[in-house]
Design a protein around this motif. Structure first.
Motif, PDB file in Angstrom:
ATOM      1  N   ARG A  27       0.874  -1.185   0.000  1.00 21.80           N
ATOM      2  CA  ARG A  27       0.000   0.000   0.000  1.00 21.80           C
ATOM      3  C   ARG A  27       0.904   1.226   0.000  1.00 21.80           C
ATOM      4  NH1 ARG A  27      -5.330   1.577   1.584  1.00 21.80           N
ATOM      5  NH2 ARG A  27      -5.324   3.666   2.467  1.00 21.80           N
ATOM      6  N   VAL A  28       0.699   2.106  -0.987  1.00 24.52           N
ATOM      7  CA  VAL A  28       1.452   3.360  -1.105  1.00 24.52           C
ATOM      8  C   VAL A  28       0.476   4.477  -0.822  1.00 24.52           C
ATOM      9  CG1 VAL A  28       2.903   4.774  -2.603  1.00 24.52           C
ATOM     10  CG2 VAL A  28       2.857   2.274  -2.911  1.00 24.52           C
ATOM     11  N   GLU A  29       0.769   5.286   0.195  1.00 28.61           N
ATOM     12  CA  GLU A  29      -0.172   6.333   0.586  1.00 28.61           C
ATOM     13  C   GLU A  29       0.550   7.625   0.933  1.00 28.61           C
ATOM     14  OE1 GLU A  29      -2.246   4.307   3.728  1.00 28.61           O
ATOM     15  OE2 GLU A  29      -0.688   4.743   5.194  1.00 28.61           O
ATOM     16  N   ASP A  30      -0.176   8.713   0.741  1.00 28.76           N
ATOM     17  CA  ASP A  30       0.312  10.055   1.021  1.00 28.76           C
ATOM     18  C   ASP A  30       0.451  10.266   2.527  1.00 28.76           C
ATOM     19  OD1 ASP A  30       1.085  12.548   0.001  1.00 28.76           O
ATOM     20  OD2 ASP A  30      -0.886  13.410   0.391  1.00 28.76           O
ATOM     21  N   THR A  31       1.478  11.018   2.939  1.00 27.00           N
ATOM     22  CA  THR A  31       1.620  11.424   4.334  1.00 27.00           C
ATOM     23  C   THR A  31       1.855  12.933   4.356  1.00 27.00           C
ATOM     24  OG1 THR A  31       4.034  11.079   4.365  1.00 27.00           O
ATOM     25  CG2 THR A  31       2.645   9.197   4.999  1.00 27.00           C
ATOM     26  N   GLU A  32       1.896  13.506   5.544  1.00 20.90           N
ATOM     27  CA  GLU A  32       2.090  14.961   5.657  1.00 20.90           C
ATOM     28  C   GLU A  32       3.425  15.418   5.087  1.00 20.90           C
ATOM     29  OE1 GLU A  32       1.496  16.516   9.568  1.00 20.90           O
ATOM     30  OE2 GLU A  32      -0.457  15.553   9.773  1.00 20.90           O
ATOM     31  N   ASP A  33       4.450  14.583   5.186  1.00 24.98           N
ATOM     32  CA  ASP A  33       5.782  14.998   4.755  1.00 24.98           C
ATOM     33  C   ASP A  33       6.340  14.138   3.623  1.00 24.98           C
ATOM     34  OD1 ASP A  33       6.019  12.759   6.312  1.00 24.98           O
ATOM     35  OD2 ASP A  33       7.732  13.476   7.461  1.00 24.98           O
ATOM     36  N   GLN A  36       4.369   7.021   2.120  1.00 24.68           N
ATOM     37  CA  GLN A  36       4.888   5.822   2.770  1.00 24.68           C
ATOM     38  C   GLN A  36       4.432   4.578   2.030  1.00 24.68           C
ATOM     39  OE1 GLN A  36       3.559   5.654   6.827  1.00 24.68           O
ATOM     40  NE2 GLN A  36       1.461   5.144   6.289  1.00 24.68           N
ATOM     41  N   VAL A  37       5.226   3.510   2.202  1.00 29.09           N
ATOM     42  CA  VAL A  37       4.924   2.231   1.594  1.00 29.09           C
ATOM     43  C   VAL A  37       4.801   1.201   2.712  1.00 29.09           C
ATOM     44  CG1 VAL A  37       5.657   0.485  -0.072  1.00 29.09           C
ATOM     45  CG2 VAL A  37       6.282   2.888  -0.443  1.00 29.09           C
ATOM     46  N   LEU A  38       3.647   0.535   2.770  1.00 26.14           N
ATOM     47  CA  LEU A  38       3.401  -0.522   3.745  1.00 26.14           C
ATOM     48  C   LEU A  38       3.531  -1.859   3.017  1.00 26.14           C
ATOM     49  CD1 LEU A  38       0.193   1.101   5.224  1.00 26.14           C
ATOM     50  CD2 LEU A  38       2.487   1.230   6.173  1.00 26.14           C
ATOM     51  N   ARG A  39       4.185  -2.844   3.665  1.00 26.13           N
ATOM     52  CA  ARG A  39       4.475  -4.119   3.012  1.00 26.13           C
ATOM     53  C   ARG A  39       4.151  -5.282   3.946  1.00 26.13           C
ATOM     54  NH1 ARG A  39      10.372  -1.963   2.966  1.00 26.13           N
ATOM     55  NH2 ARG A  39       9.429  -1.042   4.783  1.00 26.13           N
ATOM     56  N   SER A  40       3.524  -6.322   3.409  1.00 27.40           N
ATOM     57  CA  SER A  40       3.297  -7.527   4.209  1.00 27.40           C
ATOM     58  C   SER A  40       3.212  -8.750   3.300  1.00 27.40           C
ATOM     59  CB  SER A  40       2.026  -7.405   5.052  1.00 27.40           C
ATOM     60  OG  SER A  40       0.891  -7.399   4.243  1.00 27.40           O
ATOM     61  N   GLU A  89       8.802  -1.837   9.379  1.00 33.02           N
ATOM     62  CA  GLU A  89       8.080  -0.591   9.614  1.00 33.02           C
ATOM     63  C   GLU A  89       7.736   0.024   8.258  1.00 33.02           C
ATOM     64  OE1 GLU A  89       7.235   0.811  12.593  1.00 33.02           O
ATOM     65  OE2 GLU A  89       7.939  -1.057  13.487  1.00 33.02           O
ATOM     66  N   PRO A  90       6.757   0.920   8.220  1.00 36.62           N
ATOM     67  CA  PRO A  90       6.473   1.596   6.949  1.00 36.62           C
ATOM     68  C   PRO A  90       7.729   2.281   6.396  1.00 36.62           C
ATOM     69  CG  PRO A  90       4.764   2.071   8.549  1.00 36.62           C
ATOM     70  CD  PRO A  90       5.864   1.343   9.287  1.00 36.62           C
ATOM     71  N   LEU A  91       7.886   2.233   5.093  1.00 33.52           N
ATOM     72  CA  LEU A  91       8.995   2.891   4.416  1.00 33.52           C
ATOM     73  C   LEU A  91       8.557   4.320   4.112  1.00 33.52           C
ATOM     74  CD1 LEU A  91      11.727   2.813   2.925  1.00 33.52           C
ATOM     75  CD2 LEU A  91      10.488   1.920   0.928  1.00 33.52           C
ATOM     76  N   HIS A  92       9.188   5.310   4.749  1.00 31.33           N
ATOM     77  CA  HIS A  92       8.836   6.722   4.558  1.00 31.33           C
ATOM     78  C   HIS A  92       9.776   7.345   3.532  1.00 31.33           C
ATOM     79  CE1 HIS A  92       5.969   6.862   7.865  1.00 31.33           C
ATOM     80  NE2 HIS A  92       6.805   6.063   8.511  1.00 31.33           N
TER      81      HIS A  92
END
Length: 127
Positions: A27-33, A36-40, A89-92
């Motif tokens: 899952r690739v999603e927008d963050t404030e800065d 991030q990429v979430l992986r499982s 952890e999420p990849l920022h």
């Protein structure tokens, strides 16, 4: 590639790639800065299995170049049917420049003495 631009991810991107009894979820999603990429890794088999992967990465993410590198010591993990394993952890990351970019996903682990490599790619857009 210029990072840290004023562009932002156009939309959340979800990727699901299946190989035998394993499903990679990204899952690739927008963050404030940035974004991030979430992986499982989900195991959907019928019996417990043991996998071995390098630490820290189980799934490497690269952008605009397919050049994942797996280093580090090995880690063993027992997966039961229905387990969703997310050792990272999420990849920022900072936002990319405007336009289309290619996200390369490479998951690597060993099971029963054989290396399994699951690869996929997806376009992500920044405006």
């Amino acid at each position: 590639m210029i990072r840290g631009s004023e562009a932002s991810l156009v939309e959340t991107v979800q990727i699901k790639e299946q190989y035998q009894d394993f499903i990679i979820h990204i899952r690739v999603e927008d963050t404030e800065d940035g974004f991030q990429v979430l992986r499982s890794l989900e195991y959907i088999g019928d019996e417990m299995v043991e996998i071995k992967h390098r630490t820290p990465p189980l799934t490497q993410i690269t952008i605009d170049k397919d050049n994942a590198v797996f280093t580090g010591s090995h880690r063993n993990m027992v997966l039961r049917p229905g387990n969703q394993y997310n050792p990272l952890e999420p990849l920022h990351l900072e936002n990319l420049e405007k336009g289309s970019h290619r996200l390369y996903i490479h998951t690597q682990f060993m099971m029963e003495g054989k290396w399994i490599n699951i690869k996929t790619e997806k376009e992500i857009l920044f405006e």
